[in-house]
Design a protein around this motif. Structure first.
Motif, PDB file in Angstrom:
ATOM      1  N   LYS A   1       0.769  -1.226   0.030  1.00 37.24           N
ATOM      2  CA  LYS A   1       0.118  -0.027  -0.039  1.00 37.24           C
ATOM      3  C   LYS A   1       0.822   1.222   0.015  1.00 37.24           C
ATOM      4  O   LYS A   1       0.699   2.274  -0.857  1.00 37.24           O
ATOM      5  CB  LYS A   1      -1.073   0.029   1.209  1.00 37.24           C
ATOM      6  CG  LYS A   1      -2.207  -0.626   1.016  1.00 37.24           C
ATOM      7  CD  LYS A   1      -3.045  -0.629   2.336  1.00 37.24           C
ATOM      8  CE  LYS A   1      -4.219  -1.343   2.182  1.00 37.24           C
ATOM      9  NZ  LYS A   1      -5.079  -1.441   3.602  1.00 37.24           N
ATOM     10  N   PHE A   2       1.880   1.159   0.569  1.00 39.18           N
ATOM     11  CA  PHE A   2       2.729   2.393   0.788  1.00 39.18           C
ATOM     12  C   PHE A   2       3.388   2.635  -0.601  1.00 39.18           C
ATOM     13  O   PHE A   2       3.522   3.817  -1.105  1.00 39.18           O
ATOM     14  CB  PHE A   2       4.051   2.160   1.801  1.00 39.18           C
ATOM     15  CG  PHE A   2       4.984   3.175   2.025  1.00 39.18           C
ATOM     16  CD1 PHE A   2       4.681   4.673   2.259  1.00 39.18           C
ATOM     17  CD2 PHE A   2       6.244   3.128   1.297  1.00 39.18           C
ATOM     18  CE1 PHE A   2       5.529   5.496   2.235  1.00 39.18           C
ATOM     19  CE2 PHE A   2       7.105   4.410   1.362  1.00 39.18           C
ATOM     20  CZ  PHE A   2       6.550   5.730   1.770  1.00 39.18           C
ATOM     21  N   MET A   3       4.183   1.822  -1.242  1.00 45.04           N
ATOM     22  CA  MET A   3       4.495   1.942  -2.661  1.00 45.04           C
ATOM     23  C   MET A   3       3.609   2.377  -3.442  1.00 45.04           C
ATOM     24  O   MET A   3       3.754   3.339  -4.218  1.00 45.04           O
ATOM     25  CB  MET A   3       5.276   0.593  -3.110  1.00 45.04           C
ATOM     26  CG  MET A   3       6.440   0.100  -2.236  1.00 45.04           C
ATOM     27  SD  MET A   3       7.563   1.365  -2.055  1.00 45.04           S
ATOM     28  CE  MET A   3       8.315   1.842  -3.823  1.00 45.04           C
ATOM     29  N   CYS A   4       2.566   1.735  -3.412  1.00 43.46           N
ATOM     30  CA  CYS A   4       1.173   2.224  -4.336  1.00 43.46           C
ATOM     31  C   CYS A   4       0.777   3.561  -4.184  1.00 43.46           C
ATOM     32  O   CYS A   4       0.472   4.418  -4.952  1.00 43.46           O
ATOM     33  CB  CYS A   4       0.318   1.203  -4.377  1.00 43.46           C
ATOM     34  SG  CYS A   4      -1.383   1.593  -4.916  1.00 43.46           S
ATOM     35  N   SER A   5       1.131   4.102  -2.807  1.00 42.94           N
ATOM     36  CA  SER A   5       0.560   5.257  -2.594  1.00 42.94           C
ATOM     37  C   SER A   5       1.555   6.458  -3.022  1.00 42.94           C
ATOM     38  O   SER A   5       1.196   7.620  -3.226  1.00 42.94           O
ATOM     39  CB  SER A   5       0.050   5.571  -1.028  1.00 42.94           C
ATOM     40  OG  SER A   5       1.491   5.549  -0.413  1.00 42.94           O
ATOM     41  N   LEU A   6       2.588   5.962  -3.233  1.00 43.23           N
ATOM     42  CA  LEU A   6       3.565   7.082  -3.735  1.00 43.23           C
ATOM     43  C   LEU A   6       3.502   7.284  -5.180  1.00 43.23           C
ATOM     44  O   LEU A   6       2.803   6.676  -6.054  1.00 43.23           O
ATOM     45  CB  LEU A   6       5.085   6.625  -3.686  1.00 43.23           C
ATOM     46  CG  LEU A   6       5.714   6.136  -2.244  1.00 43.23           C
ATOM     47  CD1 LEU A   6       6.945   5.712  -2.199  1.00 43.23           C
ATOM     48  CD2 LEU A   6       5.638   7.526  -1.580  1.00 43.23           C
TER      49      LEU A   6
END
Lengths: 289, 248
Positions: free
Chosen positions: B98-103
């Motif tokens: 989720k973190f990578m995708c939110s970047l």
């Protein structure tokens, strides 16, 4: 001038056992929208589709007029995202997270991030996995707010937080939109949060958007009635929404325009919780037919 | 893949490596690989003399070691470790993904990133195998039997390669990685076959066959690299509706 921050139109996602059915709604600048529904209603699916975490089967998502897939980088730069659970890598800390964000975001503000850490007493070098739930949510918020987003998307941010942390975060969201240019979309099933800060609510039940309206409009449009069971007749029952019949009497949501169909009943203004619960009960009733 | 896409993929990779322990482990392993190449180069070019036969045995052992590492390091470093980092974002648990995708990256950047890894893994394979063959040929030209007994090892390496990488990738289903591992496995198998049919590799009369053996291995690797790169490009080009596809 178009002041719509988020425009969702005909958004569809098919799973084997669940369908998000052509969801459409808009969020204007300076607005806090609460996406409300029971567990499994499709709130998180909508958020994942906005973030392009999952393939969509139809529809469009536009953020500040930009398509969320065609212009994904620009859109992600405009969105601050807070998940329902800590989304950081395991065993990392906020210092390293900030470095990663500085590479990724065009407008990462390290000073602002440091201010948030100081304000919320978040240790920079401590492993995030050792943070409490409240600290993890605040850490995600610090990341989300430190690249100056125009739209903040939060997936059940207040679930599991203590009352003080909840109120602090809700106040922060209210501050975030106070300049009238930025907006918040947050999903929750804690309806008290919506009463506190939401301007608009979008009600989703079993993958379908049932309402998208301002909080004030709920009272204008609906009423909660209650009374003795003999006040409920076959003629007026069809106007009820989520009728509950108990030994002591009945209770129901109705459209305010249908108030005249009921005589001798108590009337009160509905809140978000009433709208949610009665709509769910109505849906169950229709599904069981 | 355009240069812009490559740059964005590199940026994504940089973010991931900065952010993950396995990324840092990868850098450490690359350092070890560089050290190994240096040792091999020094040993093969300056360490062998006709009157220093005692050097040949360790050198020969080292060459087999190189061949083994030609399998383990490039695939291990550039595919397995990278793949692990990638999978944290791509297949892994929802938390890091989720973190990578939110970047601010495109989902397509992740595809590009993965293809870059496949290309690099294949290219590094070629580099290692080429170095191994060239070094072996230099020593062979001095009259020592480097390839003797190595044929079985090639086959063994092919099996190890397949066991280590194909099976997990089949489970995790990244098709191009499977293709790559099959090619690597085939390459080692071919090399083993070429050496096996030669009764005495140290005999001068077999020099042409030895060279053919070496060159064939290199050609197979280069072909694999080109095919992998082309397959990756086609995969990206024709894949529609790319999302981060995290929650299936």
């Amino acid at each position: 001038m178009n002041n719509t921050i988020l425009n969702i139109s005909g958004l569809t996602k098919n799973y084997k056992d669940f369908t998000l059915d052509s969801a459409s709604f808009e969020i204007d600048q300076g607005t806090v929208m609460g996406l409300v529904g029971q567990n499994g209603a499709g709130k998180t699916t909508i958020i994942r589709l906005i973030m392009n975490m999952i393939d969509r089967n139809g529809g469009t998502v536009k953020v500040c007029g930009l398509d969320n897939i065609a212009d994904e980088i620009a859109v992600k730069n405009k969105i601050g995202y807070v998940s329902d659970e800590s989304f950081f890598f395991y065993n990392t800390n906020l210092a390293r997270t900030a470095k990663a964000c500085a590479i990724a975001y065009d407008n990462w503000n390290a000073a602002k991030f440091a201010d948030f850490l100081k304000k919320w007493e978040l240790p920079e070098k401590k492993k995030i996995s050792a943070f409490s739930k409240g600290m993890q949510t605040k850490a995600m918020l610090a990341v989300a707010l430190s690249h100056d987003p125009e739209l903040l998307i939060l997936d059940e941010p207040t679930a599991g937080l203590d009352p003080v942390a909840r109120i602090e975060i809700l106040d922060l969201l209210r501050d975030f939109v106070s300049d009238g240019k930025r907006s918040v979309l947050f999903s929750t099933h804690i309806t008290g949060d919506l009463d506190r800060i939401a301007d608009v609510i979008t009600l989703i039940i079993d993958g379908q958007i049932r309402e998208s309206m301002s909080i004030d409009a709920i009272e204008d449009r609906y009423a909660v009635i209650s009374g003795a069971n003999n006040k409920l007749t076959s003629a007026n029952e069809k106007y009820t929404i989520g009728l509950r019949e108990l030994n002591t009497g009945f209770e129901s949501l109705i459209l305010r325009e249908n108030l005249s169909k009921f005589e001798g009943v108590s009337v009160k203004n509905p809140n978000v919780e009433n709208l949610l619960t009665f709509s769910i009960w109505q849906n169950r009733k229709e599904s069981s037919k | 893949m355009t240069m812009v896409q490559r740059k964005r993929a590199a940026k994504l990779q940089k973010t991931m490596y900065l952010y993950s322990k396995s990324g840092r482990a990868r850098l450490l392993m690359l350092l070890v690989a560089v050290l190994q190449i240096t040792i091999i180069a020094v040993a093969s070019i300056s360490g062998i003399k006709n009157d220093e036969a005692y050097l040949v045995a360790p050198c020969a052992a080292m060459f087999t070691f190189v061949q083994f590492m030609a399998c383990l390091f490039p695939v291990g470093v550039d595919s397995s470790i990278n793949e692990r980092v990638t999978q944290e974002a791509y297949h892994g648990s929802a938390m890091p993904a989720k973190f990578m995708c939110s970047l601010p990256f495109e989902a397509r950047d992740l595809l590009n990133f993965k293809v870059c890894l496949w290309e690099k893994a294949a290219a590094v394979n070629v580099l290692f195998v080429t170095l191994g063959h060239i070094s072996a040929l230099i020593v062979e030209s001095r009259g020592y039997a480097v390839y003797h007994g190595v044929a079985g090892l090639f086959t063994l390496m092919a099996i190890i390669d397949e066991a280590l990488f194909i099976v997990p990738f089949l489970i995790k289903s990244t098709k191009v990685n499977v293709v790559m591992c099959v090619f690597i496995g085939f390459s080692f198998s071919f090399a083993g076959v070429f050496i096996d049919i030669v009764p005495d590799m140290s005999a001068d009369t077999m020099a042409l066959l030895k060279i053919f053996s070496g060159i064939s291995g290199i050609i197979i690797y280069i072909a694999a690299t080109v095919i992998i790169a082309a397959a990756g490009e086609l995969y990206i080009k024709y894949k529609k509706n790319v999302s981060w596809n995290m929650f299936k």
